[in-house]
Structures are given as C-alpha cells and as structure tokens.
Design a protein around this motif. Structure first.
Motif, PDB file in Angstrom:
ATOM      1  N   ARG A 189      15.642  -2.683   5.366  1.00 24.13           N
ATOM      2  CA  ARG A 189      16.458  -2.646   6.473  1.00 24.13           C
ATOM      3  C   ARG A 189      16.809  -1.240   6.894  1.00 24.13           C
ATOM      4  O   ARG A 189      17.775  -1.033   7.975  1.00 24.13           O
ATOM      5  N   HIS A 190      16.076  -0.239   6.376  1.00 24.66           N
ATOM      6  CA  HIS A 190      16.477   1.216   6.580  1.00 24.66           C
ATOM      7  C   HIS A 190      14.956   1.729   7.141  1.00 24.66           C
ATOM      8  O   HIS A 190      14.141   2.289   6.455  1.00 24.66           O
ATOM      9  N   GLN A 191      14.856   2.050   8.635  1.00 20.53           N
ATOM     10  CA  GLN A 191      13.806   2.516   9.075  1.00 20.53           C
ATOM     11  C   GLN A 191      13.680   4.033   9.105  1.00 20.53           C
ATOM     12  O   GLN A 191      14.707   4.569   9.331  1.00 20.53           O
ATOM     13  N   VAL A 192      12.386   4.638   8.851  1.00 21.26           N
ATOM     14  CA  VAL A 192      12.521   5.961   9.020  1.00 21.26           C
ATOM     15  C   VAL A 192      11.803   6.348  10.365  1.00 21.26           C
ATOM     16  O   VAL A 192      10.509   5.879  10.493  1.00 21.26           O
ATOM     17  N   ALA A 232       9.821   2.259   6.404  1.00 23.61           N
ATOM     18  CA  ALA A 232      11.012   1.658   5.807  1.00 23.61           C
ATOM     19  C   ALA A 232      11.284   2.850   4.462  1.00 23.61           C
ATOM     20  O   ALA A 232      10.372   3.071   3.824  1.00 23.61           O
ATOM     21  N   ALA A 233      12.678   3.274   4.407  1.00 24.54           N
ATOM     22  CA  ALA A 233      12.951   4.180   3.443  1.00 24.54           C
ATOM     23  C   ALA A 233      12.912   3.439   1.886  1.00 24.54           C
ATOM     24  O   ALA A 233      13.233   2.644   1.786  1.00 24.54           O
ATOM     25  N   HIS A 234      12.169   4.282   1.147  1.00 21.05           N
ATOM     26  CA  HIS A 234      12.376   3.993  -0.327  1.00 21.05           C
ATOM     27  C   HIS A 234      13.855   4.444  -0.734  1.00 21.05           C
ATOM     28  O   HIS A 234      14.178   5.811  -0.397  1.00 21.05           O
ATOM     29  N   PHE A 235      14.635   3.960  -1.723  1.00 19.44           N
ATOM     30  CA  PHE A 235      15.742   4.525  -2.233  1.00 19.44           C
ATOM     31  C   PHE A 235      15.630   4.625  -3.579  1.00 19.44           C
ATOM     32  O   PHE A 235      15.062   3.595  -4.339  1.00 19.44           O
ATOM     33  N   ILE A 236      16.092   5.760  -4.263  1.00 17.80           N
ATOM     34  CA  ILE A 236      16.151   5.769  -5.774  1.00 17.80           C
ATOM     35  C   ILE A 236      17.549   5.574  -6.270  1.00 17.80           C
ATOM     36  O   ILE A 236      18.568   5.747  -5.419  1.00 17.80           O
ATOM     37  N   VAL A 266      10.238   9.897   1.455  1.00 15.89           N
ATOM     38  CA  VAL A 266       9.516   8.753   0.674  1.00 15.89           C
ATOM     39  C   VAL A 266       9.869   7.364   1.323  1.00 15.89           C
ATOM     40  O   VAL A 266      10.911   6.883   1.489  1.00 15.89           O
ATOM     41  N   ARG A 267       8.811   6.797   2.015  1.00 13.49           N
ATOM     42  CA  ARG A 267       8.676   5.524   2.655  1.00 13.49           C
ATOM     43  C   ARG A 267       7.518   4.703   2.393  1.00 13.49           C
ATOM     44  O   ARG A 267       6.596   5.039   1.703  1.00 13.49           O
ATOM     45  N   PHE A 268       7.542   3.569   3.166  1.00 15.17           N
ATOM     46  CA  PHE A 268       6.512   2.766   2.986  1.00 15.17           C
ATOM     47  C   PHE A 268       6.454   1.874   4.202  1.00 15.17           C
ATOM     48  O   PHE A 268       7.422   1.683   4.706  1.00 15.17           O
ATOM     49  N   PRO A 274       0.778  -1.120  -0.082  1.00 13.53           N
ATOM     50  CA  PRO A 274       0.090  -0.038   0.155  1.00 13.53           C
ATOM     51  C   PRO A 274       0.865   1.273   0.117  1.00 13.53           C
ATOM     52  O   PRO A 274       2.016   1.239   0.700  1.00 13.53           O
ATOM     53  N   LEU A 275       0.468   2.186  -0.900  1.00 19.07           N
ATOM     54  CA  LEU A 275       1.095   3.641  -0.736  1.00 19.07           C
ATOM     55  C   LEU A 275       1.006   4.144   0.510  1.00 19.07           C
ATOM     56  O   LEU A 275      -0.073   4.129   1.195  1.00 19.07           O
TER      57      LEU A 275
END
Length: 761
Positions: A353-356, A390-394, A318-320, A259-260
C-alpha cells in the motif's frame, strides 16, 4: 580479584541501603569480616518475611554451593518478589537493588565454592541457555523460586535502548526518557556444562508435552565463567559468539514468485542481512559470566532501504512491482504468499500500500495509497490491478545462533548452541502465553468455544528443530541438528520439595524465555514454521514483511495470537471472528467523533496501534469502526504511532483472564442463551473497567459495589456497511444494543432500553 572479594564489594554497597538490616532479620551479617564463613553458616530462615515464602524449603545458608535456588543471598537479590519495604512493595530508588552484573558475580561465586572437578561431572557437553530466576509459581517445577533455563531466548526489537529495571530484576519495555518509544528487550545467555537425558522428577520440563518422556533434553549442572575458580585446576576464558540472519526480502523474490526489480541484487542488503555483514541487527554485551543479546534500536520499527541499482547507476529505494490479484494472492489489502504444506517458504504477507514514484531525474517519493486515493472502489481496484512499484520495508526481526568459545576445557568436549529469536515487541510484557494456556486448560474444555482460530499455546510447548539456514559462528557448520526438537522447551533443576509453591504476590518480571512467546501459527508473530524437503522447522522469515503487516492481521482477526497480544477485532468491526480478549476503549483509542470526546470526558487519541476503536454514534443508530482495508500498521509504525502505552504495559495475566471471564459470562447470558464467545453474532462495542460501581450513577442496582466491567454489545446489519465521511472509517446500522454491567454480585443486563435483568453468573 578473587570472587569473594567481588561479593564483599556487593555486600558493602548494599548493606547501608537497607539490605544489611533485612539480612540481619535472617541471622545473616553481610558486613562480617570473614564473609566467606558468614555466607556458609547455617541460618534459621524466616519465610514469613515478604518475598521469602517461596525460597527453597531446605535452603538454610546464604550461599549453597552449586545451588542458586538454595542460596538465601542470591534469592533475596534476584527474586522480583523481595523488596526492602515493610509491605513488600518495590522501593522507589532503583539504586538499592543489585545490578545484573552483581547477580552474575553471585552466580559465579555460588558455583565456585562447590570446588568441582570436570572429571566428577560425568558425560557433559557445553551448552548455551537463556536463563532467568523466577518466583515459585513460574519456575519449571512450580514448587519454589528457581532458575528456568531454555535453549531458546526471545529478545524483542524497539525504538529505544534497553531499560534494565532492578526492581523487576528484568528489562522493561518503556523507554527511560519517558517517551512513547519502545525499549528493546535483550535476552540473557549463559554457558553451562550440561547432561543430556530424558526428563523425570529430578529433571523437570515446564508443562511437558505427551511425548517428552521419550525425548532427550539438555539439563544444566554447572555454570561456566572466566577465571581459575570455575573448576578445580582449570583456568577458563569465555568468548560468546552470535550469528543472526534476516532474509525476508530475499525470500519474497526467490520463493514468493515476485520478480526482482531490474538492477537490484537479491543477495545483498537489504534483501539479506546477517550479523557478519551488518551491525544494525544485534549486539553482544558480556557481563561477568553471561552475555546479553541486545537488538539494535532504530528510530522506527520499520523503514525503507536503498541499494545501488546497477541498471540506473543510482542509489534507489528498494521496491518491487506488485503482481495483479489472483484467486489466492491477496488477504484483504495485503499480498499473500502461499505456504508450502504447513510451513512458510517466504513471508506470509507483504505490504503493497506504499507506492514509489521516481521522477525523470531519479528523485523518489513514497506515496501512502491509503491516504491518496479517496474513492474506495478505486483504491481497492488499484491494489487488485497491481503493476505499480511498491516499497519494500525492512524491520529487524530475525533468528540466529548463540554459542561460546571456551578456552581451558578439552577441545573434544561437545558444544551445543542456543536458538535466538529477535521478535516483535511484547505489548503485554506482564502477561505470558503460558498463563492463558493454563487458564484455557482449566476453564475452557473446548478450545473452539473461546478461540475461533489458533490458540494460546506457548512456544515452550513447541517441538521443532531450529532454522537450517543458520550457521554456528564457532564452527561455520549448520547450527542445529534436524533431530534436535527440544530447543524451545524450558527445563530446571531438581526441585527441593514436591509441594506447590507458596504465593508471593504479583509477578513483576518480564520474561525472555519461550513460555512468554507464542507457538507457531498461534500466531506467526514471534516465530513461524518453515518447511523444506526434510520437514518442518522454526524460521523467522515466514513472518510478515514487515512484521507490522502480520500484527494488523493477527490482531484484527483474533486468530493465531489471541492470548497475549492486543485483540483488535472490534476495532475493525469484525463479527467474524469475534473478539476473544477484550481490550478497553482507552487502549483501542478514542476517535474524534466518539461521544466521550464530544462530551469532553476524554481527549481524542489513538490506541496502541495508531488506530481508533469502535463506538456507538450519538444517535445510537450506527456502530462506527476502522476501515480494515485502509488501516496500515506500516504507516503507523513510520509515524511512531505503534507503542506500548502505560495501560497496556501494566496489564497482567490476571487482568486479561478477568476480562475473558466477564466476556464469557455476558455471551452465555445474553440471547441466545448458552452462546459461546467464538461463534457469537454480537459485536462488542464498548468495554470499560469500573473501579467501583458505587461511584457510578448508571449502575443497575444502587446496592452494587466493588470493581467490574461495563460491556456493551450490538447486533448489527453487516450487509448495510458504508464508508463515512472519513475514508478511514466505516459504519453499519444497529439492530439491538445490549448493556452488561459485570459486578462481583453477578451480571446485570438489558436489551435496548428495557429494564435490567439480573443473572448470578
């Protein structure tokens, strides 16, 4: 300025630097007052001079109309085998070589003197090709040096601007400032008039597949360039155009059942980026008749991104929310998105593995869970339970379309674009996928005897259509026809002899054509397969989010890219699947507790991926290796630890093949005999290259000399694995240790402290 005047400027610049003297040995005076006459006269070519052995056998002029391969001036300046030194080695001063723009001018001149009319060329189309002049053994037909063409180019991302190395006649991956940064690798494209037909002796396809004799391919016949000298009675103007699309983050949510997060817009950056609305993906640089597609360098290979959150009114990371673990949505500690049939609908793996953490005032902190949860069970349970942000990475890997607007030709002339890949860095730039494929075909009759999964098939052998999501920036229509499945092939022009090329030494050039890239599912690093209701196609969005997530799993598992990418299977102590392409200890990195570090022989330093390789602990009772669950290539990329160290950058195909041959010899000789690489239960722990065994006091036989390898294997008890005092490392006990000294005379091996046994190999 007329093209001959531009050519004269090139010759006048190069002549006093040594090229004048070199060409005099071929009977050519590049300082002649009537240069056009001099360039068209017949020559007696001395092919014994270094770099000229693979010049087309019927080439006898400095400029042969419409034939770069038969033009001696072009060959000498464009071939990576021709240098000014007496021994044929590269000159130390890069300024003595032709620039890429100068080579472009020479190509234009070669086609201009053909004085062709459009009407005499037949039923042609305008086609975009990525193209490169190659030594004979790497040309499409393999018979002499020639241009290789593909309707697919493979540029590569990096953290530094492009570095063109004139000595190599190609771009190079190391940054010009001497740092560990990775220079982006551009792809060069040109516009050609081309004919579509089935291949034959006069229309070579590099390592063609079984069904290619029934397929249609585009073959270039005339280069297009601006001005009035390209085609008789016509004045042309060229405007190269591109469109590139990055949609991995969007598809994580629209196709990946995640989900967004509230307040974010999946139809805006960074979820979806394209080169119409973003200037941070690629840029175009026009030369004199061709264009470079250049990835935009960034400080880091991956990065976080923000978007205005409509729910909070703040610019937020930006995260999910990580879904809880189910039976099929995790691979190790990565989130896995299930494929549709044989194709991907979204990135295969997503970093979780990267929490915001967001404070009540809106301040956000990125927390690396690999480091902040010391208890292993708690760490794994946290990832399995999910429900944290968790962080989104680009990253900047993407695919796209290259096309051209040509003014001066009939508007009814069809135009065919090229497929453009912007892929991950090439960690072995001097070793190409096709070289390992040919070795496999010649030496390994059963693929699965050496490669447990995947295989070394190059992208040039792939036969799928281009991504249907891409649009042609010239027409705004879909860029690629679903029936056009020869996009990634490499083609050439008619060979001037049927005799295989004469050897001109080691290739120094870096390729941006598909034979240097991996085919789909071998691995999903350069490109992946997408699938919809109409079938399969190439698409970049199936790669990991971000791509280092794929890099870790592909390298660690030695599957899907075992041929010309770093093989980190032994870094993670993996017995299954075992390593297939041994990397040396210095390439994998020396951990602080490595015996050589403690003994002062080497300094502790990470390897190419920011990790540290395996080693026997000092008491020899254990093998110490990296904890695969906590190893995070995204963390390493953020820290600038993923790099092409000099040892990797200079490894060529011959070296990789030698390592694999040595591995095969050891595995089939050690007990149980006749074992094979893919199924062995032995773990390769030590791998060193020996320059000369005569310099080593530990050699098994004092008469042994020459180069070789030291490989040491362990038979281990995987059931007794334990975490070390460093949560990033694990170890398991050793049951037996095998030492192998691979020499030119044969193999000397022993188990534990037994005497050495000799096997002739």
């Amino acid at each position: 300025m007329a093209l001959i005047d531009e050519v004269k400027q090139i010759c006048d610049r190069l002549a006093p630097l040594g090229w004048g003297e070199l060409f005099q040995q071929q009977g050519l005076d590049i300082t002649a007052s009537d240069l056009s006459q001099e360039l068209s006269k017949s020559l007696t070519v001395d092919r014994t001079l270094p770099g000229f052995a693979d010049f087309a056998p019927n080439g006898d002029r400095a400029i042969e109309p419409a034939s770069p391969a038969r033009s001696l001036l072009y060959h000498a300046l464009a071939s990576p085998a021709v240098h000014l030194t007496d021994n044929g080695l590269p000159a130390s001063n890069p300024d003595v070589y032709a620039t890429l723009e100068e080579l472009d001018i020479l190509e234009n001149y070669i086609y201009s003197v053909a004085n062709r009319q459009l009407s005499e060329l037949g039923n042609v189309v305008i086609a975009i090709f990525a193209y490169q002049y190659r030594i004979g053994s790497r040309s499409p037909h393999g018979n002499h040096a020639d241009l290789a063409y593909s309707r697919t180019g493979v540029a590569r991302v990096g953290t530094a601007p492009p570095n063109y190395d004139p000595m190599r006649r190609s771009f190079w991956i190391e940054a010009t400032d001497g740092s560990d940064n990775l220079a982006v690798l551009p792809a060069r494209y040109g516009a050609f008039l081309a004919v579509e037909r089935m291949p034959g002796q006069g229309n070579p396809v590099l390592d063609s597949t079984d069904e290619d004799d029934r397929r249609q391919f585009l073959f270039p016949i005339h280069k297009l360039f601006p001005g009035s000298e390209c085609l008789t009675s016509l004045t042309l103007d060229l405007d190269f155009l591109e469109y590139h699309l990055y949609e991995k983050l969007k598809r994580v949510h629209t196709e990946g059942n995640i989900p967004l997060f509230p307040g974010f817009d999946v139809n805006q950056a960074p979820f979806i980026r394209d080169s119409r609305n973003s200037d941070d993906l690629v840029q175009l640089q026009f030369l004199k008749g061709s264009a470079l597609l250049i990835p935009v360098p960034h400080q880091s290979l991956v990065r976080t991104a923000t978007q205005q959150n409509t729910a909070t009114g703040r610019e937020e990371m930006v995260r999910f929310r990580v879904p809880p673990q189910t039976g099929n949505n995790r691979f190790w500690t990565s989130h896995e998105i299930t494929a549709r049939g044989n194709g991907r609908i979204a990135p295969e793996y997503v970093n979780i593995r990267h929490q915001v953490e967001t404070s009540p005032t809106g301040e956000q902190t990125l927390i690396d869970l690999n480091q902040t949860i010391p208890d292993e069970d708690q760490f794994l349970q946290t990832l399995a339970t999910g429900n944290f942000e968790a962080a989104h990475f680009i990253d900047d890997s993407c695919d796209g379309c290259m096309t051209v607007r040509v003014t001066g030709l009939p508007s009814t002339l069809p135009s065919r674009p090229a497929y453009s890949l912007v892929a991950a860095p090439d960690f072995f730039p001097l070793a190409d996928q096709i070289d390992i494929e040919r070795w496999k075909d010649a030496v390994v009759p059963n693929l699965r005897d050496h490669f447990r999964q995947g295989g070394p098939s190059p992208l040039s052998e792939g036969r799928f259509a281009g991504n249907p999501s891409l649009i042609n920036p010239l027409t705004n229509d879909p860029a690629f026809d679903r029936a056009d499945v020869t996009l990634t092939s490499i083609v050439g022009t008619t060979p001037q002899t049927l005799t295989p090329s004469r050897d001109v030494g080691v290739n120094l050039s870096v390729s941006f054509l598909p034979d240097a890239a991996a085919n789909v599912f071998a691995p999903g690093w350069d490109i992946s397969l997408g699938q919809d209701n109409d079938g399969l196609f190439y698409a970049a969005y199936g790669l990991g989010s971000p791509f280092p997530e794929d890099a870790k799993l592909c390298a660690a598992l030695n599957s899907f890219w075992p041929a010309v990418a770093p093989d980190a299977a032994r870094t993670f102590g993996l017995v299954t699947p075992p390593t297939a392409l041994p990397m040396l200890d210095e390439e994998l990195g020396y951990y602080r507790d490595h015996p050589k570090v403690k003994g002062g022989e080497v300094s502790s330093r990470p390897g190419w991926d920011g990790e540290f390789g395996p080693f026997f602990e000092e008491d020899n009772g254990f093998v110490n290796f990296a904890n695969r669950d906590r190893s995070d290539y995204v963390s390493h990329a953020l820290a600038g630890l993923i790099r092409v160290t000099p040892p990797l950058a200079r490894i060529d195909s011959t070296e990789l093949i030698n390592r694999m041959e040595a591995l095969r010899l050891c595995i089939r000789t050690l007990p149980p005999t006749q074992d094979v690489v893919a199924t062995t239960s032995l773990l390769l722990v030590v791998a060193e290259k020996v320059k000369d065994w005569s310099s080593r006091s530990d050699r098994a036989d004092t008469t042994v000399t020459g180069p070789g390898y030291l490989y040491e294997f362990a038979l281990v008890d995987e059931t007794a694995t334990e975490i070390t005092s460093d949560i990033r490392r694990k170890r398991f006990p050793v049951e037996n240790r095998f030492t192998c000294q691979v020499t030119q005379q044969g193999l000397f091996w022993r188990m534990d402290q037994d005497p050495f046994t000799f096997s002739p190999g």
